[in-house]
Design a protein around this motif. Structure first.
Motif: not given
Lengths: 311, 1154
Positions: A69, A78, B2-3, B6, B12-18, B20-22, B25
């Motif tokens: 990450w 974000y 860079t963004d 992955p 790799v567990p999903p990035d909790p910020i990148y 995460k889909s909003y 909501p």
């Protein structure tokens, strides 16, 4: 006397008082949230302090992190998207609030007839409550300026390098306690008292007491110098000055002793000016509730009476 | 940076910020936002406008009603057309139509032809005419110019060479050949050719012909128009006729819906009778019989169909707002919901509901529609004539929040933030008071008039100042203040004069003395003159003060007479609880505290009674109080006199278990319990006179020796009572006194030893002053005390915070009712919880002025509940009155309406001279209870006529006092003045009745002041719409032949006037006498009135016994003279109007002998 639920409901259901109820709820929530995060971080800190090897590789956050990450999060999109969602929710809330709770209008203005009680808007009720204990000059001018000045001064007197950018309790006990005292006690509590406890005639009504404008209370205020039987204005003025300034001085000396014993790092890091300002602010902050207690419990109105100002 | 997201790497567990889909909501929040914005728009457009569905409902309701009404009117219209009278008119119209049809059509066709021809000819010659005009101008101009410049000798364009070319041009144009085409009325097209000049002349001629032809057409149409008008006019006249409504046959329809015959409307009669029984005839006529024609109703219905409540954007915006710029920019939007208030067609709730039922609305729809919202304003005709809503708005009278339309509560001002909530139905007339505060009797305001009378009768004004009721008291205060001022000024000036004298005397030096003396003496002289002036002013002010005392009346009797008037044993019981001694007492019940003795009498009451007793006059002090009265009276005869002479018009009494008589004065049941015989005799003989005079200047009553020394104009001889002097002879008075004093109950009272106890005097006086006895009664030493109550003139505007609800404040706010079981004297529970939550429900609480007043009137010491009083004199002082439900509501209405008005003075009602006279007069009429004996306004029945022994068809002229309706038109103003001063016209007690000697009842002497008489005279004149300054017409003498005729008509062979009237030839009344003595007519009656009365008395007083004996010489001709209906030989040689003859004859009758 029975508990007057109707009276309680009448006050809490007023549209005027919705913000303060929201504020109370919000304060409670964020207090809990902050402490939860602080405790989490403190656990991590303890853990890392105990294990230097881990400290070297740890990502320094109590939340999980994967090396793949990114360590840096871009503001766009974000942060902005979260803020956007917050803005949407707040807008919806405000629209519905405006529709369902329109601002109530009072009777047509009549200069010969004052409403009883005549209360300021909720965000000023803390100050209005302070007026009970302090001279308007002090309560309305000096103290708010001190608050603002103090807040502005914090960055300059805050020499604690720790706790920047993360929640913590352990590393910032003093700052957090002081701030909580100043905000929760000297602001939120006073505003709540001003809203729900103070009734007609600005008399003290516990929750469940009917707000009766005709209630009579017997409270004889006296000044501090009267307790000592002083009457001459010069003597009174000097006496008051001694008590006040002396009290502040004594307080500062006491704080100094405490600081040196319990907060040596702060004492050592701050220069004289910073230190004096810190002590001064702490003493003044403690003096306010002290004076409140003197008024509420002992009916002492002013401790320093001069023809130009009172304290 | 860079963004690094992955996304593809599964380890790799999903990035909790990148990652995460909003979306969800944000999507939901966006939908919520759009939804809430739409909701806000809907609120604005519809939901916050509850009047929009109401307006839609109104359209529905009114359309239904108008449709039904249209059908009814059309039916009725149709029914009318079945009547014979209509048929004959219709036939006549048809006949005329047929007869004149050919001529009319021919003439019309000719006219149309002319019209067409003229029109097209005009078109054809237009251009040529214009050209000729231009050429004519050129020719004239050229000729004139040439003549002026001397080129030619003639200015005539026809001869002048300069104009020749133009003139030739004219001729050329005139010679042109033109044609025009026009269409006849038959359709034939005609082409006419001609020369321009001729055609122009033809055009002018045709125009004239067209005008004449039009006239001919008009003449030809006239018979038809007249016949049509007669027929349609008959319909219009009979549209509202109930008689026709009931008698007109209704068409029956056969199976195909075609009229097949007629039926008699017996069912209709029954329905009408039922409805009239329900609502009353007057109301039935108002509400159920409209006179609008079917076409008007149809037009209204079409207008309703086009009515729109207005869409959100665009469309027709309709305003239902009244905006009166002159009255402080008053805005009222009541008609946004109360849409039918000013409807042209009157609508009631019942008629709307009936229409809905007729139209077979589903029950749920009828339930949910609020029909009462759409009814038209009651009494709209009479109210709006004088109170135009466009100039006065609605909330000026009804209160409420005129500009509010969001909710009913806000619009009616029924939230605690609007200080003027809508007046409830019980108090609807409160709004009248702010403009009509000077009107003690308000025509058209029965409840408020009753309220004001109740306020006067109950004596509220004795304690509570109220503008108008006690103006003498206000003026007294002013006068007394002035006297004090003047006296002080006199003292100051006298002291100054003294000082100047001392100054002069202190100077020894002669030279200095010579310098000082002249100016000093001048000053002293000036001061002496000023002091003399002050003395004069003081004397005048003292006289004014005495005359104000003279005029002043009080609620209760003069207590200085108590020692000689009362039986002492009853006094204390009375003081403590008047209602126990006499159930209908006007005196209210005061509250007593402290110890009671073995008889149940409070020590406090005994103190007060002792004070009253000891402060009263005794015969030892004033010999005039040693009363004597003749003995040997007969109670039976006294009862007869009492019943006949008119006492019961004001007084009431219980007879055979029933209460009879008036309510204005005290109830005399068991009056013998408290009244002494000597006093009763003295009182009946001269109630308006004191035994000893009171001097306001000296502040006390005077003995003979004292008052002989005083200026008589500063003495007060008149008693502050309203009871008039019946002019009874000694015998009658003796008998009546005997009768009254033997009306006793069998109660036994203890001997009042305490009344003479001087130790009780101080406390008694203190309590009497505290309780305000001197506000209603005259008490020695307390004559100038004012009432103890608050001024009520603007009580309605008192802010709610100033009304002391005491410990009931919270109860009032929350609707807890402390008086739920309280009942009025007539058994009503005024404060019971209302059923349901109708408009009159208390909206949760009674914390408003209305609630305050109603509870206060019911139980005056209610707001003392739970209060701690260190001394009993801190308690509420208002005593308890006996009030019925109506009285409480009326008094509350009155107080609610007594406001400091929001309307500027310029917009308020300013009565003209006549209106002011009527206002002033009503105060006196109400004060002295003229309505006890007389009818003052049509429809009012005097108390005297309500006594139980009169038969329903009693001959009014024979037994009742005359009506006062139209008195100003009937009687001369100077006569009224003289009569009011002395109704016996100099006869006194020997000949107490002068004018109507046949009546048992008599008009008493009221001892009016000059001011009161003047006001009454102007009142009568104004009520009868007469000019104030009466110019009596000249009434001439009779010639010999006329005299013979008049005598004949007067005599028994004619009208036999002396059968009913008294005059020369019959001075004493007998069984037939029922009319006034005509000897007074020449001083008393207005000839204009006699001219209307004599021929047709029943037109003016439908009940009169006087016959109509005159007819018009030419029947049905209102301009021919009146002649006696039976021809007599004496008619010969008399060309005058016979009524005029009789007027002159009556005027010639001699005065009644003294």
């Amino acid at each position: 006397m029975a508990f007057d639920w109707v009276q309680l409901w009448q006050e809490t259901s007023k549209p005027d008082n919705v913000p303060i109820l929201i504020m109370t709820a919000a304060v409670g929530y964020y207090l809990w949230y902050g402490f939860r995060e602080g405790v989490r971080h403190d656990r991590l800190i303890t853990q890392l302090e105990a294990d230097p090897a881990l400290a070297k590789t740890h990502h320094r956050k109590p939340y999980p992190f994967h090396p793949a990450w990114d360590k840096v999060v871009h503001t766009w999109p974000y942060l902005l998207r979260v803020e956007f969602l917050a803005a949407l929710i707040v807008t919806v809330g405000l629209i519905l609030w405006a529709i369902w709770l329109p601002a109530p209008l009072e009777p047509p203005a009549n200069p010969t007839l004052t409403t009883n009680p005549a209360k300021a808007p909720w965000y000023f009720l803390g100050l209005q409550e302070l007026l009970v204990y302090f001279d308007p000059w002090i309560a309305g001018v000096i103290l708010p300026h001190l608050v603002l000045g103090g807040l502005m001064a914090i960055p300059y007197i805050d020499v604690n390098p720790l706790g920047n950018g993360y929640y913590t309790w352990r590393q910032r006990k003093f700052a957090i306690s002081t701030y909580m005292f100043g905000f929760l006690v000297l602001w939120v509590l006073l505003a709540i008292v001003g809203t729900f406890i103070r009734g007609p005639g600005w008399m003290w009504f516990w929750p469940g007491m009917t707000w009766d404008a005709h209630r009579q209370v017997h409270e004889v205020n006296r000044h501090l110098h009267e307790l000592f039987g002083l009457t001459d204005p010069w003597v009174v003025g000097i006496f008051g000055g001694l008590v006040t300034l002396g009290g502040i001085g004594v307080g500062m000396a006491v704080c100094d002793v405490i600081f040196r014993k319990f907060k040596p790092k702060t004492f050592l890091r701050q220069n004289l000016v910073q230190y004096l300002i810190t002590l001064h602010l702490i003493v003044l902050m403690a003096a306010v509730p002290l004076k409140i207690v003197l008024k509420l419990v002992f009916n002492i109105k002013y401790i320093w009476v001069t023809p130009w100002f009172n304290v | 940076m860079t963004d690094k997201s992955p996304a593809g790497d599964p380890s790799v567990p999903p990035d909790p910020i990148y990652q995460k889909s909003y979306s969800v909501p944000i999507a939901l929040a966006s939908i919520a936002l759009v939804g809430s914005v739409a909701y806000a728009i809907a609120q604005e457009a519809w939901l916050l406008r509850p009047y929009k569905p109401i307006q839609a409902q109104w359209k529905d309701v009114t359309l239904t009603y108008l449709t039904k009404l249209e059908k009814e009117r059309t039916d009725f219209d149709g029914a009318l057309r079945l009547l014979d009278e209509f048929k004959s008119l219709n036939d006549e119209a048809a006949k005329v139509d047929a007869e004149t049809k050919d001529v009319r059509e021919r003439l019309q066709a000719e006219f149309v032809d002319l019209d067409h021809e003229v029109a097209s000819l005009k078109d054809a010659i237009k251009v040529h005419r214009s050209e000729i005009s231009a050429l004519t101008y050129d020719a004239e101009h050229a000729a004139h110019g040439a003549f002026e410049s001397g080129e030619t000798e003639t200015a005539d364009p026809l001869k002048s060479p300069a104009a020749k070319s133009s003139v030739d041009g004219i001729k050329a144009v005139e010679a042109r050949k033109i044609s025009y085409t026009w269409k006849r009325s038959t359709g034939e097209v005609v082409v006419t050719e001609g020369v321009a000049g001729e055609l122009i002349q033809k055009f002018v001629a045709l125009q004239g012909a067209k005008g004449r032809k039009q006239q001919e057409v008009g003449v030809a149409f006239a018979p038809k128009s007249a016949a049509d008008k007669a027929r349609d006019g008959w319909i219009a006249k009979n549209l509202g006729s109930i008689k026709q409504f009931l008698e007109a046959p209704r068409p029956t329809l056969d199976a195909d819906g075609n009229p097949s015959g007629t039926q008699e409307p017996t069912q209709l009669r029954a329905a009408v009778a039922k409805r009239v029984a329900e609502v009353g005839a007057s109301r039935y006529v108002d509400d159920y019989v409209t006179v609008v024609s079917p076409s008007t109703v149809a037009r209204l219905r079409e207008k309703m169909e086009r009515f729109q409540t207005g869409p959100l954007l665009g469309g027709e915006i309709q305003t239902f707002q009244i905006h009166v710029k002159e009255t402080n920019n008053w805005v009222d939007r009541c008609e946004v919901c109360h849409l039918g208030a000013r409807s042209v067609v009157p609508m009631t709730e019942e008629s709307l509901r009936d229409a809905a039922a007729d139209a077979k609305w589903p029950a749920s729809k009828i339930e949910s529609t609020k029909f009462s919202l759409f009814k038209s304003h009651p009494r709209a005709g009479e109210l709006f004539a004088k109170h135009d809503p466009d100039k006065m708005g609605c909330s000026t009278c009804h209160n409420g929040n005129g500009i509010g339309i969001i909710t009913t509560e806000l619009a009616h001002g029924q939230n605690h933030d609007w200080l003027w909530p809508l007046f409830p139905k019980d108090n609807i007339e409160a709004g009248c008071v702010q403009c009509h505060q000077g009107d003690v009797h308000l025509a058209g305001g029965p409840r408020i008039s009753q309220a004001r009378e109740t306020f006067m009768d109950k004596g509220c004004w004795g304690c509570h100042p109220y503008q108008g009721y006690d103006h003498e008291v206000a003026e007294l205060t002013k006068t007394e203040g002035r006297i004090k001022e003047l006296k002080q000024a006199r003292i100051d000036k006298a002291a100054r004069a003294e000082r100047i004298k001392d100054l002069v005397n202190s100077v020894d030096d002669d030279a200095a003395l010579n310098r000082i003396s002249p100016p000093a003496n001048a000053d002293r002289d000036a001061l002496t003159e000023q002091i003399a002036q002050i003395d004069t002013e003081v004397q005048l002010a003292e006289r004014t003060r005495a005359s104000l005392y003279d005029e002043r009346i009080r609620v209760g009797p003069n207590l200085k007479d108590v020692k000689v008037k009362w039986r002492p044993e009853v006094l204390t019981d009375w003081v403590q609880n008047p209602e126990k001694v006499k159930p209908e007492s006007k005196m209210p019940v005061f509250r007593w505290f402290g110890d009671k003795d073995e008889f149940g009498l409070f020590e406090e009451a005994k103190d007060v009674a002792a004070f009253i007793w000891q402060s009263a006059h005794s015969p030892e002090e004033f010999p005039e109080y040693r009363l004597t009265a003749p003995q040997g009276g007969s109670a039976g005869r006294g009862k007869q006199v009492f019943e006949k002479v008119g006492c019961l018009s004001c007084h009431g009494i219980e007879q055979d278990g029933k209460r009879i008589g008036g309510t204005f004065a005290s109830n005399l049941t068991n009056v013998g319990d408290k009244l002494t015989y000597e006093y009763a005799f003295r009182w009946i003989k001269a109630p308006r006179h004191r035994l000893v005079p009171y001097s306001p200047k000296l502040g006390k009553d005077l003995t003979k020796a004292e008052y002989e020394k005083e200026d008589p104009a500063t003495l007060v001889w008149r008693q502050p009572t309203r009871m008039p002097d019946l002019r009874l002879a000694d015998d009658d008075a003796r008998d009546v006194a005997t009768y009254l004093t033997q009306l006793r109950s069998d109660t036994k009272w203890p001997t009042p030893t305490w009344l003479t106890d001087t130790k009780r005097f101080e406390n008694g006086k203190k309590l009497a002053v505290y309780s305000g006895c001197a506000g209603c009664h005259e008490i020695r030493g307390l004559e100038s005390e004012r009432g103890i109550g608050t001024e009520l003139t603007k009580e309605g505007t008192k802010p709610l915070d100033r009304l002391d609800f005491g410990h009931l404040t919270t109860d009032a706010k929350r609707g807890h009712e402390p008086l739920e079981d309280w009942t009025t004297t007539d058994g009503h529970k005024v404060f019971a919880k209302p059923e349901g939550h109708g408009e009159d429900a208390h909206h949760g609480g009674w914390y408003n002025s209305r609630g305050y007043f109603m509870h206060k009137l019911a139980k005056p010491d209610l707001y003392d509940t739970s209060k701690y009083f260190a001394d009993r004199t801190l308690r509420s002082r208002m005593p308890k009155f006996r009030l019925t439900k109506d009285e409480i509501q009326d008094l509350t209405t009155f107080l609610l309406g007594s406001v400091d008005s929001r309307i500027p003075g310029s917009s308020m009602y300013q009565p003209d001279e006549a209106g002011q006279a009527i206002r002033d007069g009503w105060w006196i009429v109400k004060r002295y209870n003229c309505e006890g004996c007389h009818t003052a306004v049509p429809g009012q029945v005097p108390s005297f006529q309500q006594l139980p022994w009169w038969a329903p068809d009693e001959k009014r002229d024979r037994v009742f006092p005359p009506t006062l309706v139209g008195e100003g038109f009937r009687v001369r103003p100077d006569w009224i003045a003289g009569f009011l001063h002395d109704p016996s016209l100099g006869g006194g007690t020997d000949r107490p009745k002068a004018l109507r000697r046949h009546l048992d009842v008599r008009m008493p002497t009221f001892w009016f002041t000059d001011d009161e008489v003047a006001k009454l005279v102007r009142y009568f004149e104004a009520m009868a719409k007469q000019p104030f300054v009466y110019q009596p017409p000249k009434v001439g003498a009779l010639s010999a032949t006329e005299k013979k005729l008049a005598e004949a008509i007067w005599s028994p062979k004619g009208m036999n006037c002396l059968q009913c009237h008294l005059a020369e030839g019959k001075e004493t009344p007998d069984a037939e006498t029922k009319a006034p003595h005509l000897g007074f007519a020449k001083h008393r009656l207005k000839p204009e009135w006699m001219a209307r009365w004599i021929p047709k008395p029943v037109d003016m007083q439908p009940w009169t016994a006087m016959t109509s004996n005159f007819v018009r010489e030419t029947p049905d001709d209102p301009h021919s003279r009146w002649i006696y209906m039976t021809p007599m030989p004496e008619f010969e040689g008399v060309s005058a109007d016979h009524v005029d003859l009789m007027i002159r004859w009556v005027y010639g009758l001699p005065d009644a002998p003294k």
